[in-house]
Design an enzyme around this catalytic site. Sequence first.
Site, short mmCIF file in Angstrom:
data_model
loop_
_atom_site.label_atom_id
_atom_site.label_comp_id
_atom_site.label_asym_id
_atom_site.label_seq_id
_atom_site.Cartn_x
_atom_site.Cartn_y
_atom_site.Cartn_z
CG HIS A 178 79.49 72.49 3.93
ND1 HIS A 178 79.54 73.14 5.19
CD2 HIS A 178 80.62 72.73 3.71
CE1 HIS A 178 80.54 73.60 5.30
NE2 HIS A 178 81.56 73.45 4.47
CG HIS A 209 81.91 76.10 0.45
ND1 HIS A 209 82.06 77.34 1.16
CD2 HIS A 209 82.04 74.83 1.05
CE1 HIS A 209 82.66 76.70 2.16
NE2 HIS A 209 82.68 75.72 2.40
CE1 TYR A 258 86.75 78.52 3.20
CE2 TYR A 258 88.60 77.56 2.54
CZ TYR A 258 87.38 77.30 2.98
OH TYR A 258 86.92 76.20 3.43
CG HIS A 287 87.10 74.33 8.19
ND1 HIS A 287 87.96 74.69 7.35
CD2 HIS A 287 85.92 73.91 7.46
CE1 HIS A 287 87.56 74.00 6.12
NE2 HIS A 287 86.40 73.68 6.15
#
Lengths: 88, 338
Positions: free
Chosen positions: B160, B164, B175, B257
Amino acid sequence: MKYKILIEGGFAAIPKRYEGEVILTSQEMDVLFTAMEAVLSAPNEALRDAFSYHIRLEHGNRIYDKRFNEPDLPNAIRNFVTQLKQGA
Amino acid sequence: MCNNHQCHIVPPHILEALAKRGSSSCKKTLNDTYRFMEKRKSILNNLLQREALQGNADRLIYDSQNQYQQRVALVRKEGETETGDVTVNKAYDTSGFVRDFFKDTFDWDSVDNAGLDIVSNVHYGMEYNNAFWDGDEMTYGDGDGVEFTNFASAIDVVAHELAHGITQFLANLEYFSQSGALNEHFSDVFGTVIKQKFLKQDISEADWLIGDTVVTDAFPGVAIRSMKAPGTANDFDQQPDHMDNYYSGMADNQGVHINSGIPNKAFYLSCLEIGLDECALIWFETLKALWRTADFDDMLEVILKTTVQLTDEGKVCDSATQAIEKSFAAVGLVQVAV
């Protein structure tokens, strides 16, 4: 001194909130307030999954309210947050 | 036209002319435009400087020695034998597996496709419950042992975070809001793909959980996120699995998220239809075609175009486009007719 702390973001993205009042010496408060006055460098916009810290400290008419990213969090503030976590 | 600082597709020379005539809104827009241009120029320069440095994609593992600092002590580098620290060895092995996956599967060389060294910092801070990418390197905490354990040992967490980095050199999705949710989505996609490869699972055996090995028994849930059933991984999990439940609040950079659960579910459904490998390829090629401000609708448009192209090239099955379209429709994302 009254405090309100919100730690957001992170891989897990589970926010943590701490709010309350602590008794500190004026010297201890000065250390924290000086840290809150720190001039931050330009934010690292490439940070992903890092924590962000929204810190509010209040004592009398002295009110400090600031957001820090993980790399910018002053040690004095980090230590204060750690103590609160341990006491939580 | 300029109105309340909103100027649309107006060339700078016209803005300048209007600003000279006293339009403060045009002046502000002009200043903002130049500021953005300067920022972009400096970012591009940094990227170009990086590209010039061809590396060997070496792994470098640093021990933060429980301080809140990176690169404190270099403890293992590429080719060196195991150390006595299990976390160091795990970070070395997992980052190597992720690096090799991208190279072997997509011919993508390290983070930047130019062999950038892969730097991992372990034992960051005291009982630190997080892992993050900072634009150059990865950093992992040990966890507090109460709710979380070592982040560097989890293959999906490492994949993960490294993803990024790869996203940064491809679409570089901003973001916050939907572009940020897509940024998180792509990291979860490659996190789950690589986890299944690492565990030698097929999709029927996979649990589709993200971060299941970094939570303890005391943690109120089984993982951090679920691709299969967003919103069910733990008591705090508020990921939606459909646009009807889209999070529109300000927390978490406007839900990066949180709303990632929507495309995550679409990915899971697509895998059920056409398999993990074809989906991994489609998603990687889509990431190459997206841009900084892309939103969910852009994602759908680009992924469908990409899938058609890959089908024409014989790289994915004929039913792929229909499968992707169906999966996105199931989470409330359908193409808008123009």
